[in-house]
Design an enzyme around this catalytic site. Structure first.
Site, PDB file in Angstrom:
ATOM      1  CE  LYS B  80      -3.850   1.976   2.718  1.00 41.45           C
ATOM      2  NZ  LYS B  80      -4.595   1.862   3.992  1.00 41.45           N
ATOM      3  CB  SER B 155      -7.985   3.630   3.274  1.00 44.21           C
ATOM      4  OG  SER B 155      -7.059   3.014   4.149  1.00 44.21           O
ATOM      5  CB  SER B 179      -7.995   0.897   6.298  1.00 36.66           C
ATOM      6  OG  SER B 179      -8.719   2.091   6.219  1.00 36.66           O
TER       7      SER B 179
END
Lengths: 101, 487
Positions: B80, B155, B179
């Site tokens: 990420k 997210s 997330s």
């Protein structure tokens, strides 16, 4: 303590504290949305938390601070390469004091 | 021949170690799949083909020389974009960090590299990890591989989408209020949010420091367990890092779950859950009973306040953490009349609407006169939420809820109303606030053919319970559903 109504003036004051420039449209939107979000939090006000300690750290089993030892840092050139502006081996920033620079 | 890009982490590592596959051919297969599919999915913000092929070649050389290989040797891993990667762009999907290349690796990235993992690239996300749909990425949203009109969640939407579609063997996401779990639920994959402090946050760009944890996303529980074993452990560079030795998570796969007491939160699905989620959750309880687990009803009376508590604490901490993005040392700078004006213009131009909203909310909650009413009060209610879990765990070994109240929703469906978007996190927020570990595993498909997730929570540092029951459950329901375009 009851929170005050969020007005454009409050939004401008908070934006100044946050060092955030907002357009007039953004100020309007922010005013509306912050009001709605804060209204949804009203139930917290009624909750009795007298005698309850705050939880700043959810897990207490951490290792704490490491020994304070001198270690290599990053090469200066590598750090400065990421900066928007640099000169004389330092970050170049707008003038912060009056008089001779 | 099998497509190497679709294989599980443990299978890949075994095939590479035995010489059945080379790391370079596995990496090539993954890069080819990214080239073919990521135009639609947009899971990656940056693909490092050259670096990945070099790392893979090094694994192949090490094997040829008879060196001992790490547990991820040759496995393609996506990261990420909020975790620092030396020499690779790291933007947090924000314009304010466009073009930023960190001079160092995050602790978790060091660990992945040391285990032989091949870092393929950086994954799309909501800007600064603030969001539940990926619609807050400044570089275009990632899409759900099950239905490209729908969100992959957030997210860590890019990480979950990439994992679901085989654009990496597994990925690392970060979880502040759900997330990794919520996007895993939307994309039909598994994600673990470890105990706060189990994984070092060094090099993870901070959002809310008292909540942030890095967690693995994988296509099955065993893979997630292996990834967790690689990234967990003490790191002196993070003062909140836990010193206790790391358990052998993978060894929990295949262990018996008979007699395990599973807490079912009373009224868990009363609050705005889709009928498909309610049904899947009810079916799950029957399946756990069939496995020999004992179901116990538990109560979390303060859970209803988690949303308000979270949306005070997380923005407050974010407003402080994001003060460092001022246009001086890295990233964007927009020159103004003086220093303060430069700060304000830089931040006004560099941050997107959700990040601005949270900075404003957090700054307000911390401002003079309101600290006690908002931040301090929220931290006290957080104590009550944590106590609820402690009490519940005196009666059960793990407890379950749905991961999210709905399956993946369509783009635009919730983006006009911040509160309806925040509601997606109602189940994932309480464990985050309590600092306890939780896993999301797929538990079925909705009538629309979309995955639904089950959240299992355990007491502090009992990740191995999550692996044990998660693996047993996944095996029992024979979960092998993949997005339509997977194979």
């Amino acid at each position: 303590m009851a929170a005050p109504t969020i007005t454009i003036d409050v939004v401008r004051h908070v934006a100044k504290l946050a060092a955030l420039s907002l357009s007039p449209t953004e100020e309007e939107t922010m005013c509306r949305e912050l009001r709605a979000i804060l209204a949804s939090m009203a139930a917290l006000e009624a909750l009795d938390v007298s005698g309850v300690p705050p939880t700043f750290h959810a897990v207490a089993m951490h290792g704490g601070l490491r020994p304070d030892e001198v270690r290599d840092s990053f090469p200066r050139a590598e750090l400065l390469a990421a900066a928007p502006a640099h000169e004389a081996g330092g970050f170049a920033v707008p003038k912060v004091m009056d008089g001779e620079g | 021949m099998r497509d190497a890009a679709g294989m599980a982490v443990t299978e890949l590592a075994a095939a590479i170690a035995s010489g059945e596959l080379s790391a370079v051919e596995v990496t090539r297969a993954t890069l080819a799949r990214i080239a073919a599919r990521d135009g639609v999915t947009h899971a990656y913000l940056h693909v490092d083909s050259e670096g990945a092929l070099q790392a893979a070649a090094q694994v192949d050389r090490a094997r040829a020389q008879g060196e001992k290989l790490g547990v991820l040797a040759g496995v393609p891993i996506g990261i990420k974009d909020c975790m620092c990667t030396r020499g690779l762009p790291t933007t947090c999907a924000s314009k304010i960090l466009e073009g930023y290349v960190p001079p160092y690796d995050a602790h978790v990235v060091e660990r992945v590299r040391a285990a032989g993992g091949v870092i393929v690239g950086k994954l799309n996300m909501d800007e600064f990890a603030m969001g539940s749909s990926n619609e807050n990425s400044a570089y275009g949203t990632a899409r759900n591989p099950w239905d490209s009109a729908r969100t992959p969640g957030g997210s860590s939407g890019g990480a979950a989408a990439a994992t679901a579609e085989g654009l990496a063997g597994a990925t690392l996401g970060s979880d502040t209020g759900g997330s990794v779990r919520q996007p895993a639920s939307y994309c039909g994959v598994t994600a673990i949010k470890p105990t706060y402090g189990r994984v070092s946050r060094y090099g993870l760009i901070a959002f809310a420091s008292s909540l942030d944890q890095v967690g693995p996303i994988a296509r099955n529980v065993r893979d997630a367990a292996r990834m967790l074993g690689v990234i967990a452990g003490h790191d002196p560079r993070d003062a909140t890092s836990v010193t206790r030795p790391v358990d052998d998570y993978e060894a929990e796969c295949g262990k018996d779950v008979r007699g395990l007491r599973v807490g079912v939160v009373k009224g868990a699905t009363d609050r705005g859950c889709d009928p498909a989620v309610v049904e899947a959750f009810a079916r799950t309880q029957k399946q756990l009973t069939a496995l020999g687990c004992e179901l116990v009803e538990v109560e979390l009376p303060h859970q209803e306040h988690a949303l308000a508590v979270y949306y005070i604490i997380a923005p407050a901490e974010a407003s402080s953490n994001l003060a460092r993005f001022d246009g001086m040392r890295y990233g964007l700078r927009v020159n103004g009349d003086d220093l303060r004006d430069t700060y304000a213009r830089t931040r006004g131009a560099g941050f997107g609407p959700e990040v601005k909203r949270r900075i404003m909310l957090g700054t307000y909650a911390l401002s003079a006169g309101y600290y006690d009413a908002f931040y301090l009060k929220a931290q006290k209610v957080r104590t009550l939420i944590k106590r609820d879990f402690t009490q519940a765990f005196s009666r059960c070994d793990v407890l379950i809820t749905p991961t999210a109240p709905t399956a993946a929703f369509k783009f635009g469906e919730k983006s006009g109303d911040p509160m309806s978007m925040y509601m997606q996190d109602i189940f994932t927020l309480p464990p985050s606030l309590a600092g306890i570990p939780a896993v999301s595993v797929p538990c079925g498909l909705s009538p629309d053919g979309l995955p639904i997730g089950l959240q299992i929570c355990a007491p502090e540092l009992e990740e191995k319970r999550l692996v044990r029951i998660g693996h047993a459950f996944e095996t029992a329901i024979a979960w092998n559903h993949r997005p339509p375009r997977f194979s």
